[in-house]
Design an enzyme around this catalytic site. Structure first.
Site, PDB file in Angstrom:
ATOM      1  N   LYS A  35      34.661  30.463  -1.355  1.00  0.00           N
ATOM      2  CA  LYS A  35      36.122  30.412  -1.320  1.00  0.00           C
ATOM      3  C   LYS A  35      36.665  29.963  -2.680  1.00  0.00           C
ATOM      4  O   LYS A  35      36.029  29.190  -3.400  1.00  0.00           O
ATOM      5  CB  LYS A  35      36.609  29.453  -0.228  1.00  0.00           C
ATOM      6  CG  LYS A  35      36.663  30.046   1.171  1.00  0.00           C
ATOM      7  CD  LYS A  35      37.357  29.071   2.118  1.00  0.00           C
ATOM      8  CE  LYS A  35      37.557  29.655   3.496  1.00  0.00           C
ATOM      9  NZ  LYS A  35      38.282  28.710   4.393  1.00  0.00           N
ATOM     10  N   LYS A  86      32.348  16.244  13.954  1.00  0.00           N
ATOM     11  CA  LYS A  86      33.292  17.257  14.442  1.00  0.00           C
ATOM     12  C   LYS A  86      32.566  18.586  14.473  1.00  0.00           C
ATOM     13  O   LYS A  86      31.917  18.980  13.492  1.00  0.00           O
ATOM     14  CB  LYS A  86      34.526  17.368  13.554  1.00  0.00           C
ATOM     15  CG  LYS A  86      35.515  18.412  14.077  1.00  0.00           C
ATOM     16  CD  LYS A  86      36.772  18.502  13.239  1.00  0.00           C
ATOM     17  CE  LYS A  86      36.566  19.277  11.976  1.00  0.00           C
ATOM     18  NZ  LYS A  86      37.837  19.552  11.272  1.00  0.00           N
ATOM     19  N   ASP A  88      36.777  25.227   1.437  1.00  0.00           N
ATOM     20  CA  ASP A  88      35.853  24.333   2.136  1.00  0.00           C
ATOM     21  C   ASP A  88      34.554  25.032   2.499  1.00  0.00           C
ATOM     22  O   ASP A  88      33.800  24.574   3.345  1.00  0.00           O
ATOM     23  CB  ASP A  88      36.508  23.775   3.401  1.00  0.00           C
ATOM     24  CG  ASP A  88      36.957  24.871   4.360  1.00  0.00           C
ATOM     25  OD1 ASP A  88      36.752  26.072   4.044  1.00  0.00           O
ATOM     26  OD2 ASP A  88      37.503  24.544   5.420  1.00  0.00           O
TER      27      ASP A  88
END
Length: 321
Positions: free
Chosen positions: A226, A67, A222
């Site tokens: 973060k 992806k 992710d």
């Protein structure tokens, strides 16, 4: 090559189908039948965007691909399109030839919601009645809809940095026939299940704001840096994840492991619980935490299912490539 445009996805992929695809791929990962490739995720220095690639190979399903996409935070305000943009590419594992290109925006939302939903199915207490949501953006609606299908919830509570967005959660709750209450973060102690879905780089939920017996699904972390919860919460909890390597490098566990509060060995695969090789929840007082980092195999699994349905219904576009 087959093309399944973004516009067709809503009529092809259901929450139930996404759940089944993600659950199976988590199990395959834990049994060693599927593996993810290293993630590439970078700030490109333009439009404040994060862009990257996630891929992998599922030997059991013979699914190979990647992806490509990321997060463009100015899209909604500037262009009226969603901030998350992605496309999935599938390849023939026997020849390396490209098989399909699939719109990945809705699929990403559905597979991310499915992942937290799978964690609730396998880790939350059976008598969970109150679900708490931290975050009320576009993805939060998908998360809440999927989560509500896993237990007989009686109430939804929610918190967001921007309270004016909380009606997003209230609409989903009321559509399910449940009351909704906006709370401060201390109010999350009432929740039996908490789903956090934000893009925060600073801890939001404190370790003391989670009650014994709660299942927490951290779905927003992710990327390196973060952080949605206090790392001390991972000390209190039994920690599960989609993939351990991502969890400790770009997931919620990166901070607790980096500070030496827990070790990589303290993070277990959710797929092991699904396969029955890990006990999962062992008591009603146990806090469980799912660190959902988002793995490429999730995207490939739902994309492959969509391609099969598109071919079956005669709506896949075939091009000579």
């Amino acid at each position: 090559m087959l093309i399944v445009p973004e516009r067709e996805i809503a009529d092809l992929m259901t929450r139930e189908a996404a759940f089944d695809a993600v659950e199976k791929v988590f199990a395959a990962m834990a049994s060693g039948d599927a593996y993810n490739f290293p993630v590439v995720r970078e700030a490109i220095g333009h439009e404040d965007a994060l862009y990257g690639f996630k891929g992998g190979f599922d030997r059991a399903g013979l699914t190979l691909g990647l992806k490509a996409g990321g997060y463009w935070p100015n899209n909604l305000d500037k262009r009226g399109i969603i901030n998350h943009q992605s496309t999935v590419f599938l390849f023939d594992p026997d020849t390396g030839m490209v098989k399909a290109m699939v719109g990945g925006n809705l699929l990403t939302a559905l597979r991310t919601a499915a992942a937290s939903s799978v964690s609730i199915r396998h880790l939350a207490r059976k008598d969970a009645r109150v679900i708490g949501m931290i975050g009320a953006g576009h993805q939060a609606r998908f998360q809440l809809r999927a989560a509500l299908e896993q237990r007989d919830f009686e109430k939804v509570i929610g918190w967001n940095f921007h309270p004016e967005m909380l009606p997003n959660l209230q609409e989903v709750a009321e559509a399910a026939g449940l009351p909704f209450e906006a709370v401060e973060l201390d109010g999350m102690r009432e929740a039996d299940v908490i789903v956090s879905i934000t893009s925060s780089f600073d801890a939001i939920l404190g370790a003391d704001q989670v009650s014994p017996g709660t299942h927490v699904a951290c779905m927003g972390t992710d990327t390196k840096g973060k952080k949605e919860v206090d790392p001390q919460l991972l000390v209190r909890a039994d920690v599960f994840t989609d993939e351990v390597a991502q969890s400790v490098s770009i997931g919620e566990a990166q901070h607790a492991v980096g500070r030496g509060l827990i070790s990589e060995a303290d993070v277990a695969q959710l797929g092991a619980v699904i396969n029955g090789s890990h006990a999962g929840r062992s008591s009603d007082d146990q806090i469980t935490l799912f660190d959902g980092t988002g793995v490429g195999l999730q995207d490939l699994a739902v994309a492959a299912a969509v391609v099969d349905l598109a071919v079956e219904r005669g709506i896949a576009i075939e091009v000579d490539f």
